[in-house]
Design a protein around this motif. Structure first.
Motif, mmCIF file in Angstrom:
data_model
loop_
_atom_site.group_PDB
_atom_site.id
_atom_site.type_symbol
_atom_site.label_atom_id
_atom_site.label_comp_id
_atom_site.label_asym_id
_atom_site.label_seq_id
_atom_site.Cartn_x
_atom_site.Cartn_y
_atom_site.Cartn_z
ATOM 1 N N LEU A 12 0.698 -0.155 -0.029
ATOM 2 C CA LEU A 12 0.129 -0.119 0.176
ATOM 3 C C LEU A 12 0.815 1.082 -0.181
ATOM 4 O O LEU A 12 1.288 1.324 1.034
ATOM 5 N N PRO A 13 1.108 1.809 -0.761
ATOM 6 C CA PRO A 13 1.829 2.964 -1.650
ATOM 7 C C PRO A 13 1.764 4.155 -0.459
ATOM 8 O O PRO A 13 2.380 4.545 -0.070
ATOM 9 N N ASP A 14 0.541 3.657 -0.173
ATOM 10 C CA ASP A 14 -0.030 5.438 0.172
ATOM 11 C C ASP A 14 0.148 4.975 1.917
ATOM 12 O O ASP A 14 -1.009 6.200 2.327
ATOM 13 N N ARG A 21 -2.594 0.108 -4.688
ATOM 14 C CA ARG A 21 -2.417 -1.169 -4.063
ATOM 15 C C ARG A 21 -1.937 -2.062 -5.134
ATOM 16 O O ARG A 21 -2.199 -2.317 -6.355
ATOM 17 N N ILE A 22 0.138 -2.376 -4.859
ATOM 18 C CA ILE A 22 0.191 -3.037 -5.526
ATOM 19 C C ILE A 22 0.382 -4.826 -5.545
ATOM 20 O O ILE A 22 0.432 -4.760 -4.032
ATOM 21 N N THR A 31 2.599 -7.765 -11.837
ATOM 22 C CA THR A 31 2.419 -7.005 -11.023
ATOM 23 C C THR A 31 1.242 -6.831 -11.554
ATOM 24 O O THR A 31 0.590 -6.078 -12.804
ATOM 25 N N GLY A 32 0.092 -7.015 -10.284
ATOM 26 C CA GLY A 32 -1.178 -6.271 -10.617
ATOM 27 C C GLY A 32 -0.866 -5.265 -9.740
ATOM 28 O O GLY A 32 -0.753 -4.221 -8.784
ATOM 29 N N VAL A 33 -2.369 -3.547 -10.108
ATOM 30 C CA VAL A 33 -2.463 -2.700 -9.543
ATOM 31 C C VAL A 33 -3.789 -2.230 -9.511
ATOM 32 O O VAL A 33 -4.686 -2.400 -10.944
ATOM 33 N N VAL A 34 -4.215 -2.691 -8.791
ATOM 34 C CA VAL A 34 -5.687 -1.642 -8.061
ATOM 35 C C VAL A 34 -6.098 -0.017 -8.146
ATOM 36 O O VAL A 34 -4.642 0.098 -6.829
ATOM 37 N N ALA A 43 -1.935 8.200 -9.086
ATOM 38 C CA ALA A 43 -1.502 7.017 -8.963
ATOM 39 C C ALA A 43 -0.871 6.962 -10.872
ATOM 40 O O ALA A 43 0.214 6.231 -10.555
ATOM 41 N N LYS A 44 -1.484 7.857 -11.578
ATOM 42 C CA LYS A 44 -0.528 7.226 -13.164
ATOM 43 C C LYS A 44 0.941 8.194 -12.842
ATOM 44 O O LYS A 44 1.857 7.532 -13.999
#
Length: 286
Positions: A12-14, A21-22, A31-34, A43-44
Motif C-alpha cells: 500500500l504505497p499510500d 494497491r500493488i 504485477t497487479g495494480v488496483v 497514481a498514474k
C-alpha cells in the motif's frame, strides 16, 4: 487451473487499505495494480502505468445488481486509462496487470484481452461494456503457453481484490450430495460453494414473481434474463448454464420468484434442510 498454494504480497504505497494497491505473487514476473478512479490522477505517475498491460474497469450502473466491466489493453496502460477517465462514466475502480521487466508486448496483451473477454461472456457474472470481441493476436506455441500461465496467475488474483466475474463454478465437493428445490414450477439442483451457491444448468424457475420478492432479487432475475442465463421455456424459466449466486437465499429467491430462506428451502435427497446439514457438519468437524 488446479488449486495450488501460493503467497501474495500487497503493498500500500499510500498506507491506505482502500487506496492504491500493488500486488505481487510468489514466483511470478507480473504485477497487479488496483486503483480507485478518484486516485488515478496521482497514481498514474507510478512506473507501472508506463508499461504495456491489460486492464479491467469495474463499476455498477444505477439500479443494477450485476457489476459492469470493461476489458482493454494499453501500450502503455496510462494512455488508455486517460481516455476512459474522460469518456466512460460507469467505472469506480480499475485493476491492471503488467510485468516488472516490461516483457509484455502488443501480441501478448492482445491475447490476454481476448481470453478475458471470452471468459466474461461465458461466466455472465457481469455486464460487459465491450461492444466487440477482440481477436487474439497470433502467438507462437511457446508464447501462447506462457500467456496461458500468466492468465492463470491473473485469475488467481482477481478474487482477492473483489472481482470474481471471471470464475467458472467449481464442481461440488466430492462426497457432498446435491441439494434440491422442488415445487410445481421449480425443479432445481445445486450445491454450496466457497463464494455462495451454485445452481445447475437446466434447473427451472417460476416465470411470475410474487409480491414478497425483494427489489434486488427482482432486478437480478431481469438481468439474468437479459444476459441469457435465464430463458423462457413454456410456463417456466430455465437456467442455461451452471451459475454461482452470492448465497443460497439469493439462489432460492431467483428460482422461486419470492423472498426465500435458502437454508430452509434447499434440501438433500433425505429431506434434510441445508441449515440442518450445516449444523451436522459443524458438529462433526468439532
Amino acid at each position: 487451473m488446479s488449486d495450488r498454494p501460493f503467497s501474495i504480497r500487497i503493498f500500500l504505497p499510500d498506507g491506505a487499505p482502500d487506496g492504491v494497491r500493488i500486488i505481487e505473487k510468489s514466483n511470478w514476473t507480473g504485477t497487479g495494480v488496483v486503483v480507485p478512479r478518484s486516485l488515478v490522477a496521482d497514481a498514474k505517475k507510478r512506473n507501472e502505468f508506463a508499461r504495456t498491460g491489460v486492464y479491467v474497469l469495474v463499476g455498477h450502473e444505477e439500479d443494477a445488481e450485476l457489476p459492469t466491466i470493461y476489458i482493454g489493453q494499453g501500450d502503455p496502460v496510462k494512455d488508455r486509462i486517460d481516455q476512459h477517465v474522460a469518456k466512460k462514466e460507469f467505472w469506480s475502480w480499475l485493476v491492471f496487470f503488467v510485468t516488472r521487466d516490461d516483457s509484455l508486448n502488443k501480441a501478448h496483451i492482445g491475447y490476454l484481452e481476448s481470453e478475458l473477454v471470452k471468459l466474461a461472456r461465458q461466466t455472465k457474472r457481469a455486464k460487459l461494456d465491450n461492444k466487440n470481441d477482440p481477436q487474439p493476436s497470433p502467438l507462437t506455441e511457446a508464447d501462447a503457453a506462457d500467456m496461458d500461465s500468466f492468465l492463470a496467475d491473473m485469475l488467481s488474483i482477481f478474487p482477492l481484490v473483489g472481482l470474481s466475474v471471471f470464475e467458472k463454478p467449481k464442481a461440488a465437493t466430492p462426497g457432498k450430495s446435491l441439494l434440491r428445490i422442488t415445487s410445481k414450477e421449480t425443479k432445481a439442483e445445486g450445491y454450496e460453494s466457497a463464494q455462495g451457491f451454485v445452481v445447475k444448468g437446466g434447473s427451472t424457475a417460476v416465470k411470475n414473481e410474487k409480491p414478497s420478492i425483494h427489489p434486488y432479487q427482482s432486478k437480478l432475475r431481469k438481468e439474468l434474463l437479459a444476459e441469457g442465463v435465464l430463458e423462457e421455456d413454456g410456463n417456466v424459466l430455465r437456467l442455461t448454464q451452471d451459475y454461482e449466486f452470492g448465497s443460497p437465499s439469493t439462489a432460492a429467491a431467483v428460482l422461486l420468484g419470492r423472498a426465500s430462506s435458502g437454508p430452509n428451502e434447499w434440501k438433500d435427497s433425505q429431506g434434510r434442510k441445508l441449515k440442518e446439514i450445516q449444523a451436522m457438519d459443524a458438529q462433526n468437524s468439532g
